[in-house]
Design a protein around this motif. Structure first.
Motif, mmCIF file in Angstrom:
data_model
loop_
_atom_site.group_PDB
_atom_site.id
_atom_site.type_symbol
_atom_site.label_atom_id
_atom_site.label_comp_id
_atom_site.label_asym_id
_atom_site.label_seq_id
_atom_site.Cartn_x
_atom_site.Cartn_y
_atom_site.Cartn_z
ATOM 1 N N GLU A 108 0.732 -1.296 -0.070
ATOM 2 C CA GLU A 108 -0.056 -0.108 0.072
ATOM 3 C C GLU A 108 0.882 1.143 0.115
ATOM 4 O O GLU A 108 0.341 2.198 -0.443
ATOM 5 C CB GLU A 108 -1.178 -0.021 1.180
ATOM 6 C CG GLU A 108 -2.272 -0.600 0.829
ATOM 7 C CD GLU A 108 -2.863 -0.318 -0.263
ATOM 8 O OE1 GLU A 108 -3.051 0.947 -0.765
ATOM 9 O OE2 GLU A 108 -3.254 -1.093 -1.191
ATOM 10 N N ARG A 109 1.972 1.270 0.915
ATOM 11 C CA ARG A 109 2.753 2.356 0.779
ATOM 12 C C ARG A 109 3.484 2.534 -0.728
ATOM 13 O O ARG A 109 3.829 3.666 -1.004
ATOM 14 C CB ARG A 109 3.694 2.322 1.872
ATOM 15 C CG ARG A 109 3.442 2.431 3.181
ATOM 16 C CD ARG A 109 3.029 3.834 3.552
ATOM 17 N NE ARG A 109 4.500 4.622 3.222
ATOM 18 C CZ ARG A 109 4.340 5.514 2.367
ATOM 19 N NH1 ARG A 109 3.432 5.902 1.684
ATOM 20 N NH2 ARG A 109 5.354 6.661 2.355
ATOM 21 N N ARG A 111 1.910 1.860 -3.556
ATOM 22 C CA ARG A 111 0.866 2.413 -4.358
ATOM 23 C C ARG A 111 0.780 4.080 -3.896
ATOM 24 O O ARG A 111 0.728 4.889 -4.924
ATOM 25 C CB ARG A 111 -0.444 1.866 -3.941
ATOM 26 C CG ARG A 111 -0.242 0.437 -4.583
ATOM 27 C CD ARG A 111 -2.038 -0.200 -4.501
ATOM 28 N NE ARG A 111 -1.930 -1.413 -5.219
ATOM 29 C CZ ARG A 111 -1.880 -2.611 -4.580
ATOM 30 N NH1 ARG A 111 -1.961 -2.547 -3.238
ATOM 31 N NH2 ARG A 111 -1.967 -3.949 -5.226
ATOM 32 N N GLU A 112 0.896 4.424 -2.670
ATOM 33 C CA GLU A 112 0.695 5.793 -2.189
ATOM 34 C C GLU A 112 1.811 6.588 -2.794
ATOM 35 O O GLU A 112 1.371 7.629 -3.195
ATOM 36 C CB GLU A 112 0.592 5.915 -0.707
ATOM 37 C CG GLU A 112 -0.533 5.338 -0.196
ATOM 38 C CD GLU A 112 -0.881 5.288 1.393
ATOM 39 O OE1 GLU A 112 0.322 5.586 1.922
ATOM 40 O OE2 GLU A 112 -1.434 4.522 1.937
ATOM 41 N N LYS A 116 2.107 9.435 -6.548
ATOM 42 C CA LYS A 116 2.609 10.832 -6.714
ATOM 43 C C LYS A 116 3.494 11.233 -7.618
ATOM 44 O O LYS A 116 3.587 12.284 -8.127
ATOM 45 C CB LYS A 116 3.301 11.437 -5.464
ATOM 46 C CG LYS A 116 2.493 11.196 -4.001
ATOM 47 C CD LYS A 116 3.089 11.339 -3.062
ATOM 48 C CE LYS A 116 2.406 11.123 -1.633
ATOM 49 N NZ LYS A 116 3.364 11.354 -0.170
#
Length: 279
Positions: A108-109, A111-112, A116
């Motif tokens: 998930e990190r 993807r986050e 950007k």
């Protein structure tokens, strides 16, 4: 970009090799990656796909990585493993390599963080599609190298004698000896300057001609040569070249060798590492 779960000794993390679009799942399935404990896999992002591998977070703490940097053999193993995965994926689709040891706490990190940079990835992937990176190194023509060596030898001989003029039997300078010495020094200097100018013109000619064929280019610092290598490197550059023009590039470098008399080294095709940054 590297992040860690160092406070949890047994925690896993996600190592990211590259970002691409529509990869072939089989392109990297058999590669070990940077660890044998988990397979290299695909991680779907909103617009792209990341090539990742689950690793132990404790292997990528700042302390662990600094220790690895001091172990040349281990560092080379990681670099080779990283490059093997990137190259395998890039052979199947446009690929943006990420720096070695790009690690996040979890999928998930990843993807986050990568979300950007969507615009950068989109621009880079469009730019390098159906392109490869080629390296060109040029060494001064033999005549220029010989001229430089000859003037250096003259200077060395003068230093060894310790005398700028030729003495007479009476120990006094012979008439005109000082002037002859100065003329010899000026001549050697002029020859050295002409050789340097000729070498620079050769480098500019090669860079201009190859640059016309390429989509983009970058001039790099000349590599220091080993003490046993007497060649003088006058150009170290890298070029982004369309795949359909690779044979044209090879022919051009052969023609430039014949025309300039310089030694030209062509290497590639490579994954376009030099052309996937900010554009």
């Amino acid at each position: 970009m590297r992040q860690h779960d160092a406070e949890v000794p047994d925690a896993n993390a996600t190592y990211v090799f590259a970002v691409c679009r529509d990869p072939d799942p089989s392109s990297c399935a058999s590669l070990p990656g940077v660890t044998h404990e988990a397979p290299v896999r695909l991680l779907a992002l909103d617009s792209f796909t990341a090539i990742v591998q689950t690793v132990r977070a404790c292997d990528f703490t700042d302390e662990a990585w600094q220790s690895r940097l001091s172990d040349q053999r281990e560092l080379e193993r990681y670099a080779r493993a990283h490059h093997d995965v990137v190259s395998a994926v890039a052979a199947a689709c446009p690929t943006v390599p990420l720096p070695m040891a790009t690690v996040y706490h979890a999928d998930e990190r990843v993807r986050e963080a990568l979300a950007k940079e969507t615009d950068r990835f989109r621009t880079a992937l469009k730019r390098i599609a159906h392109h490869a990176e080629w390296g060109v190194k040029v060494y001064a023509p033999p005549a220029a190298t010989a001229a430089t060596a000859a003037t250096a030898a003259t200077d060395d001989a003068d230093r060894r004698t310790g005398r700028p003029v030729v003495p007479t039997d009476r120990g006094r300078p012979a008439a005109g000896a000082g002037l002859a010495y100065l003329e010899r020094k000026r001549g050697a200097q002029r020859l050295r300057e002409r050789s340097q100018e000729d070498a620079l013109r050769t480098a500019e000619t090669v860079d201009e001609q190859v640059g016309r064929l390429a989509t983009a280019s970058r001039r790099l610092r000349p590599h220091p040569q080993p003490s046993t290598d007497r060649r003088v490197q006058i150009l170290n550059a890298t070029y982004l070249v369309a795949e359909r023009r690779s044979e044209e590039l090879a022919l051009l470098t052969r023609t430039l060798r014949e025309r300039t008399g310089a030694e030209i080294e062509l290497s590639g095709p490579w994954v376009p590492y030099s052309f996937v940054g900010e554009v």
